[in-house]
Write a protein that holds these residues in place. Structure first.
Motif, PDB file in Angstrom:
ATOM      1  N   SER A 146       0.826  -1.048   0.099  1.00 58.94           N
ATOM      2  CA  SER A 146       0.021   0.040   0.039  1.00 58.94           C
ATOM      3  C   SER A 146       0.934   1.216   0.022  1.00 58.94           C
ATOM      4  CB  SER A 146      -1.092  -0.011   1.361  1.00 58.94           C
ATOM      5  OG  SER A 146      -0.218   0.069   2.317  1.00 58.94           O
ATOM      6  N   PHE A 147       1.811   1.226   0.832  1.00 61.25           N
ATOM      7  CA  PHE A 147       2.619   2.367   0.796  1.00 61.25           C
ATOM      8  C   PHE A 147       3.575   2.655  -0.226  1.00 61.25           C
ATOM      9  CE2 PHE A 147       5.990   5.473   2.416  1.00 61.25           C
ATOM     10  CZ  PHE A 147       5.134   6.526   2.593  1.00 61.25           C
ATOM     11  N   GLY A 148       4.042   1.277  -0.818  1.00 55.94           N
ATOM     12  CA  GLY A 148       4.837   1.463  -2.176  1.00 55.94           C
ATOM     13  C   GLY A 148       4.125   1.997  -3.243  1.00 55.94           C
ATOM     14  N   LEU A 149       2.537   1.493  -3.428  1.00 57.87           N
ATOM     15  CA  LEU A 149       2.048   2.139  -4.542  1.00 57.87           C
ATOM     16  C   LEU A 149       1.735   3.678  -4.371  1.00 57.87           C
ATOM     17  CD1 LEU A 149      -0.469  -0.815  -4.681  1.00 57.87           C
ATOM     18  CD2 LEU A 149       1.021   0.010  -6.697  1.00 57.87           C
ATOM     19  N   TYR A 150       1.514   4.036  -2.875  1.00 58.49           N
ATOM     20  CA  TYR A 150       1.180   5.154  -2.590  1.00 58.49           C
ATOM     21  C   TYR A 150       2.225   6.242  -3.199  1.00 58.49           C
ATOM     22  CZ  TYR A 150       0.391   9.498   0.398  1.00 58.49           C
ATOM     23  OH  TYR A 150       0.245  10.826   0.959  1.00 58.49           O
ATOM     24  N   GLY A 151       3.499   5.941  -2.803  1.00 60.34           N
ATOM     25  CA  GLY A 151       4.698   6.584  -2.905  1.00 60.34           C
ATOM     26  C   GLY A 151       4.989   6.689  -4.455  1.00 60.34           C
ATOM     27  N   PHE A 152       4.528   5.514  -5.050  1.00 55.50           N
ATOM     28  CA  PHE A 152       4.473   5.620  -6.897  1.00 55.50           C
ATOM     29  C   PHE A 152       3.614   6.457  -7.288  1.00 55.50           C
ATOM     30  CE2 PHE A 152       2.951   4.045 -10.786  1.00 55.50           C
ATOM     31  CZ  PHE A 152       4.017   3.885 -11.393  1.00 55.50           C
ATOM     32  N   VAL A 153       2.320   6.510  -6.732  1.00 55.96           N
ATOM     33  CA  VAL A 153       1.207   7.629  -7.205  1.00 55.96           C
ATOM     34  C   VAL A 153       1.909   9.154  -7.022  1.00 55.96           C
ATOM     35  CG1 VAL A 153      -1.039   8.282  -7.153  1.00 55.96           C
ATOM     36  CG2 VAL A 153      -0.612   5.799  -7.280  1.00 55.96           C
ATOM     37  N   LYS A 154       2.124   9.098  -5.796  1.00 56.07           N
ATOM     38  CA  LYS A 154       2.538  10.717  -5.261  1.00 56.07           C
ATOM     39  C   LYS A 154       3.908  11.130  -6.171  1.00 56.07           C
ATOM     40  CE  LYS A 154       1.646  12.530  -1.804  1.00 56.07           C
ATOM     41  NZ  LYS A 154       0.687  13.540  -1.600  1.00 56.07           N
ATOM     42  N   LYS A 155       4.683  10.235  -6.564  1.00 56.38           N
ATOM     43  CA  LYS A 155       5.900  10.732  -7.582  1.00 56.38           C
ATOM     44  C   LYS A 155       5.528  11.257  -8.951  1.00 56.38           C
ATOM     45  CE  LYS A 155      10.196  11.125  -7.957  1.00 56.38           C
ATOM     46  NZ  LYS A 155      11.126  12.179  -7.313  1.00 56.38           N
ATOM     47  N   ARG A 156       4.630  10.471  -9.290  1.00 60.28           N
ATOM     48  CA  ARG A 156       4.151  10.531 -10.679  1.00 60.28           C
ATOM     49  C   ARG A 156       3.314  12.000 -10.851  1.00 60.28           C
ATOM     50  NH1 ARG A 156       5.381   7.000 -14.909  1.00 60.28           N
ATOM     51  NH2 ARG A 156       3.368   6.917 -15.675  1.00 60.28           N
ATOM     52  N   VAL A 157       2.612  12.252  -9.638  1.00 60.81           N
ATOM     53  CA  VAL A 157       1.687  13.520  -9.722  1.00 60.81           C
ATOM     54  C   VAL A 157       2.254  14.676  -9.126  1.00 60.81           C
ATOM     55  CG1 VAL A 157       0.456  13.347  -7.594  1.00 60.81           C
ATOM     56  CG2 VAL A 157      -0.520  14.254  -9.584  1.00 60.81           C
ATOM     57  N   GLY A 158       3.741  14.365  -8.436  1.00 57.03           N
ATOM     58  CA  GLY A 158       4.314  15.406  -7.625  1.00 57.03           C
ATOM     59  C   GLY A 158       4.473  16.752  -8.354  1.00 57.03           C
ATOM     60  N   PRO A 159       5.187  16.910  -9.643  1.00 60.08           N
ATOM     61  CA  PRO A 159       5.312  17.965 -10.246  1.00 60.08           C
ATOM     62  C   PRO A 159       4.261  18.658 -10.474  1.00 60.08           C
ATOM     63  CG  PRO A 159       6.345  16.068 -11.469  1.00 60.08           C
ATOM     64  CD  PRO A 159       5.494  15.551 -10.621  1.00 60.08           C
ATOM     65  N   LYS A 160       3.113  18.124 -10.598  1.00 62.17           N
ATOM     66  CA  LYS A 160       1.654  18.870 -11.153  1.00 62.17           C
ATOM     67  C   LYS A 160       0.991  19.610  -9.754  1.00 62.17           C
ATOM     68  CE  LYS A 160       0.743  15.598 -14.565  1.00 62.17           C
ATOM     69  NZ  LYS A 160      -0.234  14.558 -15.040  1.00 62.17           N
ATOM     70  N   VAL A 161       1.207  19.248  -8.645  1.00 67.93           N
ATOM     71  CA  VAL A 161       0.695  19.754  -7.265  1.00 67.93           C
ATOM     72  C   VAL A 161       1.693  19.754  -6.201  1.00 67.93           C
ATOM     73  CG1 VAL A 161      -0.112  17.523  -6.859  1.00 67.93           C
ATOM     74  CG2 VAL A 161      -1.324  19.612  -5.936  1.00 67.93           C
ATOM     75  N   ASN A 162       1.503  20.847  -5.316  1.00 74.10           N
ATOM     76  CA  ASN A 162       2.427  20.856  -4.308  1.00 74.10           C
ATOM     77  C   ASN A 162       1.874  20.004  -3.100  1.00 74.10           C
ATOM     78  OD1 ASN A 162       0.371  22.570  -2.650  1.00 74.10           O
ATOM     79  ND2 ASN A 162       1.009  24.369  -3.372  1.00 74.10           N
ATOM     80  N   ALA A 163       2.824  19.982  -2.065  1.00 75.60           N
ATOM     81  CA  ALA A 163       2.428  19.103  -1.133  1.00 75.60           C
ATOM     82  C   ALA A 163       1.454  19.258  -0.444  1.00 75.60           C
ATOM     83  CB  ALA A 163       3.683  19.141   0.310  1.00 75.60           C
ATOM     84  N   ILE A 164       1.000  20.412   0.055  1.00 74.25           N
ATOM     85  CA  ILE A 164      -0.319  21.030   0.802  1.00 74.25           C
ATOM     86  C   ILE A 164      -1.546  20.594   0.129  1.00 74.25           C
ATOM     87  CG2 ILE A 164      -1.551  22.980   1.856  1.00 74.25           C
ATOM     88  CD1 ILE A 164       1.306  24.216   2.661  1.00 74.25           C
ATOM     89  N   THR A 165      -1.531  21.194  -1.116  1.00 71.67           N
ATOM     90  CA  THR A 165      -2.629  20.961  -2.013  1.00 71.67           C
ATOM     91  C   THR A 165      -2.837  19.484  -2.123  1.00 71.67           C
ATOM     92  OG1 THR A 165      -2.172  22.843  -3.150  1.00 71.67           O
ATOM     93  CG2 THR A 165      -3.686  21.398  -4.361  1.00 71.67           C
ATOM     94  N   SER A 166      -1.820  18.563  -2.260  1.00 76.04           N
ATOM     95  CA  SER A 166      -2.069  17.287  -2.608  1.00 76.04           C
ATOM     96  C   SER A 166      -2.577  16.414  -1.321  1.00 76.04           C
ATOM     97  CB  SER A 166      -0.657  16.452  -2.937  1.00 76.04           C
ATOM     98  OG  SER A 166      -0.598  15.188  -2.887  1.00 76.04           O
ATOM     99  N   LEU A 167      -1.993  16.881  -0.257  1.00 78.27           N
ATOM    100  CA  LEU A 167      -2.575  16.314   1.072  1.00 78.27           C
ATOM    101  C   LEU A 167      -4.083  16.633   1.279  1.00 78.27           C
ATOM    102  CD1 LEU A 167      -2.244  14.566   3.733  1.00 78.27           C
ATOM    103  CD2 LEU A 167      -1.178  16.471   4.763  1.00 78.27           C
ATOM    104  N   THR A 168      -4.362  17.956   0.969  1.00 80.69           N
ATOM    105  CA  THR A 168      -5.715  18.364   1.346  1.00 80.69           C
ATOM    106  C   THR A 168      -6.535  17.450   0.287  1.00 80.69           C
ATOM    107  OG1 THR A 168      -5.003  20.649   1.843  1.00 80.69           O
ATOM    108  CG2 THR A 168      -7.128  20.484   0.899  1.00 80.69           C
ATOM    109  N   VAL A 169      -6.263  17.456  -0.904  1.00 83.74           N
ATOM    110  CA  VAL A 169      -7.336  16.576  -1.941  1.00 83.74           C
ATOM    111  C   VAL A 169      -7.431  15.215  -1.427  1.00 83.74           C
ATOM    112  CG1 VAL A 169      -7.446  15.653  -4.073  1.00 83.74           C
ATOM    113  CG2 VAL A 169      -6.464  18.141  -3.943  1.00 83.74           C
ATOM    114  N   GLU A 170      -6.450  14.843  -0.703  1.00 87.06           N
ATOM    115  CA  GLU A 170      -6.513  13.172  -0.298  1.00 87.06           C
ATOM    116  C   GLU A 170      -7.538  13.234   1.026  1.00 87.06           C
ATOM    117  OE1 GLU A 170      -2.720  11.570   0.409  1.00 87.06           O
ATOM    118  OE2 GLU A 170      -1.746  12.495  -1.157  1.00 87.06           O
ATOM    119  N   THR A 171      -7.508  14.303   1.964  1.00 87.42           N
ATOM    120  CA  THR A 171      -8.305  14.256   2.985  1.00 87.42           C
ATOM    121  C   THR A 171      -9.662  14.663   2.753  1.00 87.42           C
ATOM    122  OG1 THR A 171      -7.469  16.423   3.490  1.00 87.42           O
ATOM    123  CG2 THR A 171      -6.286  14.569   4.547  1.00 87.42           C
TER     124      THR A 171
END
Length: 338
Positions: free
Chosen positions: A190-215
């Motif tokens: 689960s965390f391996g896949l999570y890190g993979f997805v986050k890495k792929r979308v990382g350049p398009k969105v900052n950390a705060i926005t990314s976490l907010t969307v998830e929550t």
């Protein structure tokens, strides 16, 4: 034929151009170094906090895994909303929700991190903290497998050896536990896949926005869970005194901060460096499980963990060797271009 008067200005212009290029290269190198340093600091902060997280769950007793995770989601959303208000990035959040290329992967990431949180919290609160730490030791091997099956990468010899030894370790630990170490495997994948997805979308969105969307994606389910637990008397948020209430409420900060650090680190560092930093968390979790929770480690389990650590050693050597080789290639390319 050029006169001396014409040659001197031309040489001066060339020198000025070279000096300007050198200055720009130095500035770019300094910026890259600064970004890398920040990424390492964020990474150590994220994995260090995750490594000490079992201590937090210990003081949350008698709250169970489901209640803890539901509170983590709801209070994290509140904390993220405050952060976005302070940083004035509501427009970026709106853009993320309108962009399907961002929203889709982050919704998947939300589901993966929810599974990870539930499994990890369950493991720690039911006396399986050692097995939970095993999941994060196995996680780098999962990242290698993702490279093979998802990215169609070819494994190098040391990577093949590490993966093979990892499978042997799982077999040994299965015999030791008397069952498949499912907590460890669910956490690793689960965390391996999570890190993979986050890495792929990382350049398009900052950390705060990314976490907010998830929550935001998880909040309706988490909120409904908290209401049901409260109405049925199974919840502890409002029934165990103000100290317990504020400890659960603090889960928003305790959950969001390392995830923000992780997101900031993943955007700045190559996967090789992140792979090395992630050993911080399981080492700390393992130490806490033995020293604080006093969980048992039988001789056959030590053997199983030893085999896992051998696999990780091979993987680490491979990552360092590859990183060094790539660094030499890049340096040669820069010298050739100059």
């Amino acid at each position: 034929m050029s006169t001396p008067e014409q040659t001197v200005p031309a040489q001066s212009a060339s020198s000025a151009s070279n000096a300007s290029n050198a200055s720009a290269a130095a500035a770019a190198a300094a910026t890259a170094k600064k970004e890398t340093t920040a990424g390492v600091v964020f990474g150590i902060g994220a994995y260090g906090l995750w490594g000490l997280l079992p201590l937090y769950f210990l003081v949350l007793q008698p709250a169970g895994a489901v209640e803890i995770v539901a509170n983590r989601v709801v209070w994290s959303l509140i904390f993220c909303a405050l952060l976005i208000t302070v940083t004035r990035t509501w427009r970026l959040l709106g853009n993320a929700f309108r962009d399907r290329a961002v929203l889709g992967p982050l919704a998947i990431a939300a589901g993966l991190i929810a599974i990870n949180w539930l499994t990890y919290t369950f493991g720690v609160t039911t006396g399986h903290a050692v097995e939970a730490s095993l999941g994060y030791f196995i996680n780098p091997l999962v990242s290698v497998l993702l490279g093979v099956f998802v990215l169609k990468e070819k494994l190098r010899p040391l990577q093949w050896a590490a993966v093979g030894i990892g499978f042997i370790a799982v077999g040994v630990l299965t015999v030791s536990y008397g069952k498949l170490p499912w907590i460890a495997l669910v956490l690793a994948f689960s965390f391996g896949l999570y890190g993979f997805v986050k890495k792929r979308v990382g350049p398009k969105v900052n950390a705060i926005t990314s976490l907010t969307v998830e929550t935001v994606v998880l909040a309706p389910i988490a909120g409904a869970t908290m209401i049901v637990l409260g109405l049925t008397g199974a919840g502890t948020l409002g029934s165990n005194g103000p100290g317990h209430f504020w400890l659960l409420a603090a889960s928003g900060i305790i959950t969001a901060v390392p995830l923000l650090f992780f997101g900031a680190s993943a955007r700045r560092l190559p996967m090789t460096t992140i792979g090395l930093l992630q050993y911080f968390a399981p080492v700390l979790q393992f130490i806490v499980a033995l020293a604080v929770f006093h969980e048992a480690m039988t001789p056959d389990r030590w053997v199983g963990f030893g085999i896992v650590w051998l696999a990780l050693l091979l993987l680490t050597l491979d990552m360092l060797r590859t990183a060094r080789k790539n660094s030499v290639i890049r340096k040669s390319a820069r010298l050739s271009a100059a």
